[in-house]
Design a protein around this motif. Sequence first.
Motif, short mmCIF file in Angstrom:
data_model
loop_
_atom_site.label_atom_id
_atom_site.label_comp_id
_atom_site.label_asym_id
_atom_site.label_seq_id
_atom_site.Cartn_x
_atom_site.Cartn_y
_atom_site.Cartn_z
N ILE A 52 0.86 -1.19 0.00
CA ILE A 52 0.00 0.00 0.00
C ILE A 52 0.90 1.24 0.00
O ILE A 52 1.81 1.35 0.82
N ILE A 53 0.63 2.13 -0.95
CA ILE A 53 1.33 3.42 -0.99
C ILE A 53 0.30 4.47 -0.64
O ILE A 53 -0.68 4.67 -1.38
N THR A 54 0.46 5.14 0.50
CA THR A 54 -0.58 6.05 0.99
C THR A 54 -0.03 7.42 1.37
O THR A 54 1.07 7.55 1.91
N LEU A 66 -5.19 5.13 8.85
CA LEU A 66 -5.25 3.94 7.98
C LEU A 66 -4.21 2.90 8.43
O LEU A 66 -4.52 1.71 8.57
N VAL A 67 -2.98 3.38 8.67
CA VAL A 67 -1.91 2.47 9.10
C VAL A 67 -2.28 1.83 10.44
O VAL A 67 -2.11 0.63 10.64
N LYS A 79 2.69 -4.69 3.82
CA LYS A 79 3.73 -3.69 3.56
C LYS A 79 3.11 -2.34 3.17
O LYS A 79 2.21 -2.28 2.32
N ILE A 80 3.65 -1.27 3.77
CA ILE A 80 3.11 0.08 3.55
C ILE A 80 4.24 1.06 3.30
O ILE A 80 5.26 1.05 4.00
N TYR A 103 9.36 5.74 3.29
CA TYR A 103 8.52 6.89 2.95
C TYR A 103 9.18 7.61 1.79
O TYR A 103 10.40 7.57 1.58
N ILE A 104 8.32 8.26 0.97
CA ILE A 104 8.80 8.98 -0.21
C ILE A 104 8.34 10.44 -0.07
O ILE A 104 7.17 10.72 0.18
#
Length: 536
Positions: A52-54, A66-67, A79-80, A103-104
Motif C-alpha cells: 500500500i502506498i498512501t 489507515l496504518v 507492507k506500507i 517513505y517517499i
Amino acid sequence: MINVLIVDDEPFIRQGLKILIDWEEYGFKITGEATNGKEAISLLEDNNYDLIITDIKMPEVDGIELVEHIRNYKSKDLKIIILSGYYEFEYAKQAIRYNVVDYILKPIQKEELIRVLLEFKEAYNKEIKNAKDKKYTEQIALERHLNALCSGIYGQSDISYVEDKLPYCTNLRYMSIEISLNDEKFERLSKDERRKALKEFCETLKCYIAPYEKYAFLDVDKRNEIYGIGFIYTRNFSAQKKMSEKEYIVDLQEYMKSNQKYKFNVYIGQKVNRIDQISESFKSAVIAKSFQNYKNDKAIAFYDETSAVKSNTYGIKKEYMDELIHYTEENEVDKIDECVEKIYLNFQVHNINPKIININIDYLLCRFIYLAKELDPDVDQEEVLHYISQCAFEESAVRGSAKHFKAFVKDFANYLAQLRQTNSHGVLKEVEREIEMHYMQNLSLKSLSEKYYINSAYLGQIFKKNHGISFKDYLNNYRIEKAGELLIRTNDKVCNIAQIVGYNNLDYFINKFVRLKGKTPLQYRKQFLKKTKEDC
C-alpha cells in the motif's frame, strides 16, 4: 506481480504515480485506488494487496489512521509506504512506528520511486522465499510424523507434533487416492514425468481441501511403486461444506476428474476416533484396495462396504492355475489371456479373500521358478526372483489388475523362451564387442537387448554369470581402464579424459576411479611419471 493499492485524495497524484514509471517492468501492478483511508479500508475487506502506498493528509480517515487500522485489525505484516511532504515529516515518523517499509517525499521523483520499489521488491522476494522454505520444511516434518502414525510405528512425540499442527484430529478416515496404472496416458510417462504428474495431482487435491492442505501427503505405502496421495479426512471437512461424508467424497472425486487428466481410484479406510488410531484406518484402506484389485474397476472403494461382504476362503480351481502354467511354458499368448480372464472372473464371482488370492499367486510364482530351473539347471533361484521383480515392475503387476497380470505372465513366458532358445555365448561376444567399440557412448542393457532381440533381464543374468559382475560394473571398469591409459599416454586434462571415456559428471568419474584404482586420476598420473623417471 506485486499488487499495489494507491491511496491519495489528489487525483493528479494518483494519475502521476501511475504514469511516472512502467510499473510492470519492475514487477509491480497497480490493482486498486482509493481517495482516502476510509475507501482503502473498504477495499481491503474484499481484495488482497502486497503493498500500500498512501498519503498522510487525507479527509475522513488520514494515512496515520489507515496504518493504525491495518496494524490493529488487518495485518501486522502488510507492507506500507508513506507519501510525505517536507513539512509532514513528524507525521511520517509516527507512521514509521507502525513498521512502514519506507517513505517517499513529495514532489515524487522518478529515481526515488524506483529506488524505494526495488529495495522493497528485493526484501519482499526474500521474505516470500523464506516463507516458502519454512513451509516446505514444516510440511516435510509433518509428513514424517504422519507417516509414522500411519505405519503404526510412532511415539508420543509424533502424536504431539501432529496434534499441534493439525486443527482437527478426531473423527478421521485415511484415504489413499492413487493414479490408476491402467491409464494408458500415465503408463507412457517416464519415471520423472510420473513423479511430476503426481506432484501436480497432489496440488489439485490440496486446492480442493484448502485451507487444510496439510492433511494431504504422499502415500506412505513404500512396498510398491504407487503414484498416490495419502489424505486424512475429518468429518469437519464435510460439515463445513454442509455435505454428508459420501457427498463430500463424490464431490472431491468430481473435482479431481475435472481438474487433472489421469484416471484415479479412491480407497477409504474405516473411521477412527483419534489421530493415534489412524494406522488402523490406513490398514483398512489397503484391505479395501486389495479387494478392489480383483473386482470390476470401481473408482471408489470403502472398507466399510468391503468388510460387510463375506469373502470365501477357498482358492481358485487348481486346473485354472495348471492351465496357465502350461500355456506360459508353451508361450501361447492368446491362451494366456483367456486363462487370466477366467482366473479373475473366478476371483470376482466367488469374492475370494485377498489373502487366499495371494497364496494362489505365490504358488504360481514358485511354479514359474521351477520351470526356469528345469530349462536351465544353472539358473540361480535368486536370479529368477530378481528377474520377476524386474519383470513385475511393481507388485500390482502380479497382484493387481488383470491387464498388468497378463503383461507379467506373457513377459515371463518370453523369458522362458529365451532360456530355451538363446545361444548366450554368441550374444555375449557381441555385447563384449559393443563395449570395446562404443564404451564411451550411452550403452545400456535395454538398448543392447533390443539390438540383439533378447530379454534385457535375461541378458543381465547371463552377463553376470559369465563375468561375475553386472553389466553396469563391467562397463564402468572398462571405462576406467581406458581412462588410466589416457592419463599415462596423454597430457589431456582430467575433465577432458572423463568426457572421452563416457562420463559427463567429473565428480562421479573421480569417485569411480578412486574406488577402482585406489587413488585420484592426478595421483595415478604423477605416480606413473615418478616411476618412469626412477626407471630412467
